[in-house]
Design a protein around this motif. Structure first.
Motif, PDB file in Angstrom:
ATOM      1  N   HIS A  59       0.814  -1.212   0.000  1.00 52.00           N
ATOM      2  CA  HIS A  59       0.000   0.000   0.000  1.00 52.00           C
ATOM      3  C   HIS A  59       0.850   1.266   0.000  1.00 52.00           C
ATOM      4  O   HIS A  59       0.335   2.365   0.268  1.00 52.00           O
ATOM      5  CB  HIS A  59      -0.940   0.002   1.216  1.00 52.00           C
ATOM      6  N   GLY A  60       2.133   1.123  -0.294  1.00 55.34           N
ATOM      7  CA  GLY A  60       2.985   2.289  -0.484  1.00 55.34           C
ATOM      8  C   GLY A  60       3.432   2.982   0.781  1.00 55.34           C
ATOM      9  O   GLY A  60       3.826   4.149   0.732  1.00 55.34           O
ATOM     10  N   ALA A  61       3.405   2.292   1.914  1.00 50.78           N
ATOM     11  CA  ALA A  61       3.855   2.902   3.161  1.00 50.78           C
ATOM     12  C   ALA A  61       5.381   2.977   3.198  1.00 50.78           C
ATOM     13  O   ALA A  61       6.074   2.261   2.472  1.00 50.78           O
ATOM     14  CB  ALA A  61       3.345   2.099   4.356  1.00 50.78           C
ATOM     15  N   THR A  62       5.909   3.834   4.061  1.00 45.74           N
ATOM     16  CA  THR A  62       7.349   3.888   4.315  1.00 45.74           C
ATOM     17  C   THR A  62       7.636   2.973   5.490  1.00 45.74           C
ATOM     18  O   THR A  62       7.189   3.241   6.620  1.00 45.74           O
ATOM     19  CB  THR A  62       7.781   5.325   4.650  1.00 45.74           C
ATOM     20  N   ALA A  63       8.330   1.878   5.220  1.00 46.41           N
ATOM     21  CA  ALA A  63       8.544   0.864   6.251  1.00 46.41           C
ATOM     22  C   ALA A  63       9.898   0.186   6.047  1.00 46.41           C
ATOM     23  O   ALA A  63      10.415   0.126   4.931  1.00 46.41           O
ATOM     24  CB  ALA A  63       7.437  -0.172   6.219  1.00 46.41           C
ATOM     25  N   ARG A  64      10.441  -0.323   7.139  1.00 44.15           N
ATOM     26  CA  ARG A  64      11.691  -1.079   7.084  1.00 44.15           C
ATOM     27  C   ARG A  64      11.534  -2.291   8.002  1.00 44.15           C
ATOM     28  O   ARG A  64      11.032  -2.172   9.129  1.00 44.15           O
ATOM     29  CB  ARG A  64      12.861  -0.221   7.549  1.00 44.15           C
ATOM     30  N   LEU A  65      11.925  -3.452   7.520  1.00 47.52           N
ATOM     31  CA  LEU A  65      11.810  -4.698   8.272  1.00 47.52           C
ATOM     32  C   LEU A  65      13.197  -5.265   8.532  1.00 47.52           C
ATOM     33  O   LEU A  65      13.966  -5.483   7.603  1.00 47.52           O
ATOM     34  CB  LEU A  65      10.958  -5.722   7.510  1.00 47.52           C
ATOM     35  N   VAL A  66      13.506  -5.501   9.810  1.00 52.22           N
ATOM     36  CA  VAL A  66      14.801  -6.048  10.207  1.00 52.22           C
ATOM     37  C   VAL A  66      14.557  -7.350  10.967  1.00 52.22           C
ATOM     38  O   VAL A  66      13.927  -7.337  12.029  1.00 52.22           O
ATOM     39  CB  VAL A  66      15.572  -5.062  11.091  1.00 52.22           C
ATOM     40  N   PHE A  67      15.050  -8.460  10.415  1.00 55.74           N
ATOM     41  CA  PHE A  67      14.993  -9.737  11.117  1.00 55.74           C
ATOM     42  C   PHE A  67      16.358 -10.022  11.731  1.00 55.74           C
ATOM     43  O   PHE A  67      17.384  -9.928  11.053  1.00 55.74           O
ATOM     44  CB  PHE A  67      14.607 -10.870  10.172  1.00 55.74           C
ATOM     45  N   LEU A  68      16.383 -10.374  13.007  1.00 53.50           N
ATOM     46  CA  LEU A  68      17.617 -10.650  13.730  1.00 53.50           C
ATOM     47  C   LEU A  68      17.847 -12.156  13.802  1.00 53.50           C
ATOM     48  O   LEU A  68      17.061 -12.871  14.440  1.00 53.50           O
ATOM     49  CB  LEU A  68      17.541 -10.062  15.137  1.00 53.50           C
ATOM     50  N   PRO A  69      18.898 -12.669  13.161  1.00 52.53           N
ATOM     51  CA  PRO A  69      19.142 -14.109  13.155  1.00 52.53           C
ATOM     52  C   PRO A  69      19.304 -14.675  14.569  1.00 52.53           C
ATOM     53  O   PRO A  69      19.961 -14.064  15.421  1.00 52.53           O
ATOM     54  CB  PRO A  69      20.453 -14.242  12.366  1.00 52.53           C
ATOM     55  N   HIS A  70      18.676 -15.823  14.801  1.00 56.48           N
ATOM     56  CA  HIS A  70      18.807 -16.613  16.032  1.00 56.48           C
ATOM     57  C   HIS A  70      18.205 -15.945  17.272  1.00 56.48           C
ATOM     58  O   HIS A  70      18.244 -16.534  18.359  1.00 56.48           O
ATOM     59  CB  HIS A  70      20.271 -16.958  16.318  1.00 56.48           C
ATOM     60  N   GLU A  71      17.647 -14.748  17.143  1.00 55.45           N
ATOM     61  CA  GLU A  71      17.117 -14.073  18.332  1.00 55.45           C
ATOM     62  C   GLU A  71      15.684 -14.506  18.614  1.00 55.45           C
ATOM     63  O   GLU A  71      14.899 -14.737  17.708  1.00 55.45           O
ATOM     64  CB  GLU A  71      17.170 -12.558  18.164  1.00 55.45           C
ATOM     65  N   SER A  72      15.363 -14.556  19.911  1.00 55.52           N
ATOM     66  CA  SER A  72      14.026 -14.924  20.347  1.00 55.52           C
ATOM     67  C   SER A  72      13.196 -13.665  20.601  1.00 55.52           C
ATOM     68  O   SER A  72      13.449 -12.618  20.016  1.00 55.52           O
ATOM     69  CB  SER A  72      14.119 -15.806  21.586  1.00 55.52           C
TER      70      SER A  72
END
Length: 810
Positions: free
Chosen positions: A769-782
């Motif tokens: 939908h054209g939002a300004t967003a950033r996704l960060v996945f942290l490896p191995h973190e709970s």
């Protein structure tokens, strides 16, 4: 084509190739761990205050120095995620846990400090347990190959290893002292054989079937999914009880099995052992697998199977629901060997109207008679505080109404009606009489300190000015309290341990906004000045002089709210320009406006940081509005979430109006953030308002249809209240988000409901939908982040987001 044109084309291709290569390099650099500004990194690496534990007599204390943040290499070790637990297969223990690296013993009489010596190299210590005579300290050490049992002599400080790497800590605790100074341990079954091998190909499909019994369940993580995982679970749970002597010799006790827990009777003559059995479940974690409750004598001979607890897959809906049959089976603290437990009389269904909700039964050794009724509850049973055979406190609670009840009973007169001493909303902190004070009895068990009709209570001391903890005597006949001691401004001080039977001598933990918490010895009878017994230094010199306020303000409907505001050292709203603001919060549901409006926290608390705190940005020129109250109220038949969005936005509006009108915050430069349910809150605020410049949402859930049998404090299912689930789901309202939002999530999140796919799907909805967003996945973190690299990178991401979209907002 001319030579010049060909040459130009070649140069263009080379330039494009170079730019492409640079782009790949930039992406690669962007995907490496980054660090925040040095001022923030220094705070993350500040010294960690030791954990303190006092001896029962109060003559010495243990100071346990914790290890710092681990590395991503530690988290990246092999991990099994099965049956709702996470296992390190190399150690037969949990894959994620903190540890102690150093232990000190301090005499409270002389002040002498002894370092426990003889510890293993690279110590990773845990399960600290004093013997009943307090001459020895037992603890574990986790190496790369397993978990061993160690012993330290309190008098000399000398430590030594008692066993090889044989302990099994896959589930629950693994050691407990016997009265004769031997140690009961849960070890790996020496006969368990080799680890199951993964099949090269599946033997067939994985099949589940339901036969018409409703089995609503929360969205648990890491459940079993196939027969091979069942084999692995059974293998790593396979345990053998052993008794270890101080010379390191050991005896095998009873038969091996998938031991869930073991508890020694107060007199040391019997063991209460819970053993998991099949069938396992693919719907619920190991805590709800079927198990047998066995009574053994101390030699390991089986006395009887006390109870056979079935698989707990089918349970009524509601947070007040429970299982049928015996539950919460424990030893009485005041008797040599008496078991007590509760049994639901409503089939575990809170919707049924019954006079007796739970009955509490007991059975004395040698356990061959019929169970006897001790008492009953009208709410859901929640435990017993024992004193002696003439006095105990029966506790009960009911989530739906937030009610609690405490009743004094006479155990020597079972079934006799007790005396209700407390009946209140447990959300009401202004009228909380506190919790009973305990001491160790002749069996080494905790019992209520009592003088006739007087017991002693410690309370948080909630008030409109904030918490001022106190110690009081409470008369159970007149139901009145007499405050014996209370924290005094400008300190936040609470009782940590009572040392005398009349509560005249005790140890407190005392702190202020700029003074690190330290322990003091107080004697009100002798009226001598308190004596400081620890001298922990301030770990955060760079923020020692920042400004802190506990403030109150009003929502548009008249509801009183509160928050804690931090501003940089020297900031003056009367003369300085308004600051960019980071507002951090976590919503909470209430059943009355009166309790929702109460002030929580203290303006005198020490400013302590943790990895997830927003306070780091006070070093970067931001004002921080922390613990910003976000109450969601539903009185009577109305549930709080029926007006979740409206109340959430009203809370935010009131907070913003306050900090702007004070001249502290710039209305156009305010960020909102939160973790877990706070992330859910953040996404909802950005969906339903344009109040903020940016949002930070960590480890949240955004689509409530993925948690259809309840979430947080919402008891209704999706099918009972579909409009509530849809309105409250940020995913369903992603098209409304116009504010930049940063999403951070651990790839190995094990929290119920906050599966990593929640952030993945929400980000895709925002992107679509054209939002300004950033996704960060942290490896191995709970659900919480542990590796230093992950923590620093999280702070880096948040800092860059705040600088770009808040502080320097165009």
């Amino acid at each position: 084509m001319s030579k010049g044109l060909k040459k130009l084309k070649i140069h263009s291709l080379i330039l494009l190739a170079g730019l492409f290569a640079c782009n790949i390099l930039a992406v690669a650099q962007d995907n490496t761990y980054q660090k925040p500004p040095s001022q923030i990194e220094e705070l993350v690496n500040a010294p960690i205050t030791p954990i303190v534990s006092f001896s029962n007599r109060g003559d010495f204390m243990l100071m346990m120095v914790r290890s710092g943040h681990g590395s991503i290499e530690d988290l990246a070790q092999e991990e099994l995620r099965i049956a709702g637990i996470r296992i390190n297969p190399a150690t037969n223990g949990p894959s994620r846990s903190g540890s102690i690296e150093k232990i000190k013993i301090k005499s409270l009489q002389s002040g002498e400090v002894i370092d426990i010596h003889g510890l293993p190299e690279n110590p990773k210590l845990g399960s600290m347990t004093l013997s009943e005579d307090e001459q020895y300290l037992a603890f574990t050490h986790t190496s790369d190959a397993g978990i061993s049992l160690w012993l330290a002599d309190i008098r000399t400080g000398q430590a030594r290893r008692l066993t090889e790497d044989i302990l099994n800590q896959v589930y629950g605790t693994s050691l407990e002292w016997l009265p004769d100074n031997r140690i009961l341990i849960k070890a790996v079954n020496p006969e368990r054989g080799s680890k199951p091998e993964a099949p090269k190909a599946p033997k067939g499909p994985n099949i589940q079937e339901t036969m018409g019994d409703a089995a609503p369940s929360r969205t648990y993580q890491d459940l079993l999914t196939n027969p091979y995982e069942e084999e692995q679970f059974a293998y790593f749970m396979d345990s053998q009880l052993m008794i270890v002597s101080l010379d390191g010799s050991h005896d095998i006790i009873g038969e091996p099995g998938m031991i869930k827990s073991v508890d020694i009777s107060p007199d040391g003559k019997f063991l209460l052992v819970e053993k998991i059995k099949k069938p396992f479940s693919y719907l619920v974690p190991a805590s709800r697998f079927p198990y047998d409750v066995e009574i053994l004598d101390i030699e390991g001979k089986k006395i009887k199977t006390f109870a056979e607890i079935p698989l707990d897959e089918v349970r009524p809906t509601g947070f007040d629901a429970t299982v049928t049959g015996p539950r919460s089976i424990n030893w009485r603290a005041d008797k040599p060997a008496t078991l007590y437990w509760a049994e639901a009389q409503d089939g575990g269904d809170p919707k049924k109207e019954v006079e007796e909700r739970d009955i509490i039964y007991y059975l004395n050794a040698p356990f061959n008679g019929d169970k006897q009724k001790l008492g009953s509850t009208s709410l859901r049973y929640s435990g017993v505080n024992w004193s002696d055979d003439s006095f105990a406190i029966l506790n009960e609670r009911w989530f739906a109404s937030r009610q609690e009840k405490r009743t004094v009973i006479n155990p020597s007169r079972p079934g006799e009606k007790g005396n209700i001493i407390v009946e209140r909303s447990y959300d009401d902190i202004y009228n909380d009489p506190g919790s009973p004070v305990f001491k160790k009895n002749q069996y080494g068990k905790s019992v209520v300190i009592r003088k006739g009709n007087q017991i002693f209570m410690t309370s948080e001391g909630g008030s409109p000015e904030g918490s001022m903890p106190y110690l009081a005597s409470f008369d159970v006949k007149s139901k009145t309290e007499n405050i014996l001691w209370r924290s005094q401004a400008p300190y936040y001080e609470r009782v940590a341990k009572v040392l005398s039977d009349d509560a005249s001598e005790f140890i407190t933990l005392k702190e202020s906004t700029d003074e690190q918490p330290n322990y003091w010895r107080v004697n009100t009878r002798k009226r001598i000045a308190p004596i400081q017994i620890t001298e922990f230094e301030h770990p955060y010199e760079s923020i020692k002089n920042i400004n802190k306020e506990l403030v109150t303000y009003t929502r548009k409907d008249g509801l009183n709210l509160s928050a804690t505001i931090y501003t940089p050292e020297g900031f003056d709203p009367a003369s300085d320009e308004p600051l960019p603001v980071v507002m951090w919060a976590y919503p909470r549901e209430y059943k009355s406006t009166e309790t929702a409006a109460q002030v929580r926290g203290s303006k005198y608390e020490f400013t302590r940081l943790n990895w997830g705190s927003p306070l780091y940005w006070v070093t970067q020129g931001y004002a921080i509005m922390d613990r910003t109250e976000m109450p969601i109220v539903g009185e009577g038949e109305e549930e709080p979430n029926d007006q979740f969005v409206e109340q959430l936005v009203a809370n935010a509006e009131a907070a913003i109006d306050y900090i702007v009108e004070r001249g502290i915050g710039d209305r156009n430069r305010i960020a909102v953030g939160g973790h877990s349910y706070g992330a859910f809150m953040t996404a909802n605020l950005l969906s339903h308002s344009d109040l903020f410049a940016a949002g930070i949402a960590r480890s949240g859930a955004y689509n409530r249809t993925l948690t259809p049998f309840g979430f947080q404090y919402e008891q209704r299912t999706y099918w009972e209240a579909p409009e509530v689930y849809n309105i409250m789901s940020p995913f369903m309202n992603a098209h409304k988000v116009k504010t930049p939002i940063l999403l951070i999530h651990g790839e190995a999140d094990n929290n119920s409901g906050t599966f990593p796919i929640q952030s993945d799907r929400y980000y895709n909805a925002l992107k679509g939908h054209g939002a300004t967003a950033r996704l960060v996945f942290l490896p191995h973190e709970s659900h919480g982040y542990a590796a230093l690299e992950s923590i620093l990178h999280t702070l880096h991401e948040q800092h860059e987001w705040l600088e770009k979209y808040v502080k320097n907002r165009q």
